[in-house]
Motif scaffolding. Structure first.
Motif, PDB file in Angstrom:
ATOM      1  N   LEU A 112       0.845  -1.204   0.000  1.00  0.00           N
ATOM      2  CA  LEU A 112       0.000   0.000   0.000  1.00  0.00           C
ATOM      3  C   LEU A 112       0.876   1.249   0.000  1.00  0.00           C
ATOM      4  O   LEU A 112       0.643   2.200  -0.749  1.00  0.00           O
ATOM      5  CB  LEU A 112      -0.908   0.014   1.238  1.00  0.00           C
ATOM      6  N   GLN A 113       1.907   1.224   0.835  1.00  0.00           N
ATOM      7  CA  GLN A 113       2.786   2.395   0.945  1.00  0.00           C
ATOM      8  C   GLN A 113       3.586   2.673  -0.324  1.00  0.00           C
ATOM      9  O   GLN A 113       4.100   3.765  -0.507  1.00  0.00           O
ATOM     10  CB  GLN A 113       3.761   2.204   2.113  1.00  0.00           C
ATOM     11  N   ALA A 114       3.662   1.683  -1.182  1.00  0.00           N
ATOM     12  CA  ALA A 114       4.406   1.888  -2.436  1.00  0.00           C
ATOM     13  C   ALA A 114       3.574   2.667  -3.456  1.00  0.00           C
ATOM     14  O   ALA A 114       4.091   3.105  -4.477  1.00  0.00           O
ATOM     15  CB  ALA A 114       4.801   0.530  -3.018  1.00  0.00           C
ATOM     16  N   ALA A 123      -1.713   3.751   4.994  1.00  0.00           N
ATOM     17  CA  ALA A 123      -1.534   2.312   4.740  1.00  0.00           C
ATOM     18  C   ALA A 123      -1.988   1.504   5.954  1.00  0.00           C
ATOM     19  O   ALA A 123      -2.688   0.489   5.820  1.00  0.00           O
ATOM     20  CB  ALA A 123      -0.064   2.030   4.424  1.00  0.00           C
ATOM     21  N   HIS A 124      -1.631   1.958   7.146  1.00  0.00           N
ATOM     22  CA  HIS A 124      -2.058   1.251   8.360  1.00  0.00           C
ATOM     23  C   HIS A 124      -3.580   1.286   8.503  1.00  0.00           C
ATOM     24  O   HIS A 124      -4.187   0.286   8.894  1.00  0.00           O
ATOM     25  CB  HIS A 124      -1.423   1.897   9.593  1.00  0.00           C
ATOM     26  N   PHE A 129      -8.449  -1.412   9.003  1.00  0.00           N
ATOM     27  CA  PHE A 129      -9.905  -1.326   8.908  1.00  0.00           C
ATOM     28  C   PHE A 129     -10.496  -2.284   7.866  1.00  0.00           C
ATOM     29  O   PHE A 129     -11.609  -2.761   8.018  1.00  0.00           O
ATOM     30  CB  PHE A 129     -10.339   0.117   8.620  1.00  0.00           C
ATOM     31  N   ALA A 130      -9.748  -2.549   6.807  1.00  0.00           N
ATOM     32  CA  ALA A 130     -10.288  -3.453   5.779  1.00  0.00           C
ATOM     33  C   ALA A 130      -9.912  -4.902   6.070  1.00  0.00           C
ATOM     34  O   ALA A 130     -10.670  -5.818   5.763  1.00  0.00           O
ATOM     35  CB  ALA A 130      -9.775  -3.042   4.401  1.00  0.00           C
ATOM     36  N   VAL A 137      -2.984   3.070  13.889  1.00  0.00           N
ATOM     37  CA  VAL A 137      -3.224   4.271  13.080  1.00  0.00           C
ATOM     38  C   VAL A 137      -2.714   5.456  13.884  1.00  0.00           C
ATOM     39  O   VAL A 137      -2.823   5.454  15.111  1.00  0.00           O
ATOM     40  CB  VAL A 137      -4.739   4.395  12.794  1.00  0.00           C
ATOM     41  N   MET A 138      -2.135   6.433  13.202  1.00  0.00           N
ATOM     42  CA  MET A 138      -1.663   7.592  13.975  1.00  0.00           C
ATOM     43  C   MET A 138      -1.871   8.892  13.218  1.00  0.00           C
ATOM     44  O   MET A 138      -0.922   9.521  12.750  1.00  0.00           O
ATOM     45  CB  MET A 138      -0.207   7.416  14.395  1.00  0.00           C
ATOM     46  N   GLU A 139      -3.151   9.269  13.076  1.00  0.00           N
ATOM     47  CA  GLU A 139      -3.414  10.607  12.527  1.00  0.00           C
ATOM     48  C   GLU A 139      -3.186  11.643  13.635  1.00  0.00           C
ATOM     49  O   GLU A 139      -2.803  11.275  14.768  1.00  0.00           O
ATOM     50  CB  GLU A 139      -4.802  10.684  11.870  1.00  0.00           C
ATOM     51  N   ALA A 140      -3.437  12.919  13.333  1.00  0.00           N
ATOM     52  CA  ALA A 140      -3.049  14.005  14.246  1.00  0.00           C
ATOM     53  C   ALA A 140      -3.630  13.840  15.654  1.00  0.00           C
ATOM     54  O   ALA A 140      -2.934  14.062  16.656  1.00  0.00           O
ATOM     55  CB  ALA A 140      -3.486  15.341  13.653  1.00  0.00           C
ATOM     56  N   ASN A 141      -4.895  13.436  15.745  1.00  0.00           N
ATOM     57  CA  ASN A 141      -5.521  13.309  17.065  1.00  0.00           C
ATOM     58  C   ASN A 141      -4.901  12.174  17.879  1.00  0.00           C
ATOM     59  O   ASN A 141      -4.662  12.311  19.079  1.00  0.00           O
ATOM     60  CB  ASN A 141      -7.032  13.065  16.931  1.00  0.00           C
ATOM     61  N   VAL A 142      -4.656  11.048  17.207  1.00  0.00           N
ATOM     62  CA  VAL A 142      -4.065   9.903  17.923  1.00  0.00           C
ATOM     63  C   VAL A 142      -2.649  10.255  18.375  1.00  0.00           C
ATOM     64  O   VAL A 142      -2.219   9.880  19.479  1.00  0.00           O
ATOM     65  CB  VAL A 142      -4.072   8.637  17.034  1.00  0.00           C
TER      66      VAL A 142
END
Ligand code: SF4
Length: 339
Positions: A112-114, A123-124, A129-130, A137-142
């Protein structure tokens, strides 16, 4: 470092909290379609859940219901569907990734990251989730939640990922990650976090002074760029627009912009004198890295444009314009209505 036992207890509390307070009805949380999850993740990178939900997610999937449909679509149609979401390189990357991966997205994080525009977090998210892959997962809030749980003032990316893996519930990465995102969005707020309601309270090392984590980074003042936006109408009543290239506003249509100190320029080898143009109005637009101020000038030409860069108002309505070009077009229409 947390003990395995305290982390297990945290997972139990987190899942109980998520069962009651989690935003479990979000459509991208009720599908195993990696493509739909991917679209939601990219949309949510810079845009709030409410806006994505109300205006963008379903219409986009109705237009491009599968990765193959997205890959087969013309670039202009993809950019048009992205109109209003901003950060248009994301639309271009989505399209490029679809063309590379169709008919389906890869399953593994590395694969995925490629793909273009897919970073580690996206990618995570798609993998967790799928496919219920045991990755955080590490978006801004996490990121903020992890910093506070471990009392980290100046986070370094590798350290944060390591901490995120330490906290992860790899038996239920789907609910764990969704819950962490919800904690970040609704409990561990930037200002005045609700520590008393937080399932991480017991293990949180930053709870006595949460706003100290992570340390605030002083934002640089954004520069202002001034220009003139040229609205040219040809003898047939068509308006001149160009399609932008490059990273900024890539693929969007807009009015030619020239420096303020310019007194003439050329379109289709014809000289346009600024002295012959009328000042219609001014517009401003704030981007992440600069503020744009544009003086709008209009001229009605006595010749018909020859290139494909001239559009009727009805055609313009079908094109993807950037936010500032929408504003300029609105000012031009007002100006023309008053003539
Ligand atoms: S206890 Fe407070 S600071 Fe710690 S994660 Fe929860 S809300 Fe954030």
């Amino acid at each position: 470092m947390k003990t395995t036992r305290s982390v297990k207890k945290f997972h139990q509390k987190l899942h109980l909290w998520y069962a009651v307070h989690g935003r479990r009805d979000l459509p991208w949380r009720n599908t195993a379609d990696s493509y739909a999850i991917y679209i939601s993740e990219v949309m949510l990178q810079q845009t709030q859940v409410k806006t994505v939900l109300e205006r963008f997610y379903s219409p986009f999937l109705e237009k491009f219901p599968t990765l193959q449909a997205l890959a087969d679509a013309p670039r202009d149609a993809v950019v048009k569907a992205w109109e209003g979401l901003g950060y248009y390189s994301r639309a271009a990357n989505l399209h490029d990734a679809a063309m590379r991966a169709a008919p389906s997205l890869p399953v593994e994080v590395e694969d995925l990251q490629a793909l273009p525009g897919i970073g580690r977090n996206t990618a995570h998210a798609v993998a967790a989730f799928a496919h219920h892959a045991p990755v955080p997962v590490m978006e801004a809030n996490v990121k903020r939640v992890v910093c506070r749980i471990f009392a980290i003032k100046s986070p370094k990316t590798d350290d944060l990922w390591e901490k995120a893996f330490q906290l992860l519930d790899d038996e239920n990465p789907f609910d764990y990650n969704q819950a962490m995102m919800d904690i970040g969005a609704t409990v561990c707020l930037k200002r005045a976090p609700k520590c008393g309601e937080c399932p991480a309270n017991e293990i949180c090392e930053g709870k006595l002074n949460p706003e100290a984590y992570p340390e605030k980074v002083q934002k640089k003042a954004v520069p202002t760029r001034s220009s003139r936006a040229m609205a040219l109408m040809d003898a047939a009543g068509k308006i001149h627009l160009t399609q932008r290239e490059g990273k900024f506003l890539n693929g969007l249509y807009g009015f030619v912009q020239i420096p303020l100190e310019t007194n003439h320029f050329f379109i289709e080898n014809r000289r346009i004198n600024l002295a012959e143009t009328a000042v219609v109005s001014f517009v401003t637009q704030v981007y992440s890295h600069f503020r744009s101020e544009a003086e709008i000038r209009f001229i009605k030409l006595d010749w018909a444009g020859e290139s494909a860069e001239w559009y009727t108002p009805a055609e313009i309505a079908e094109l993807a314009l950037s936010g500032v070009d929408h504003k300029i077009w609105l000012e031009i229409r007002r100006f023309l209505a008053e003539l």
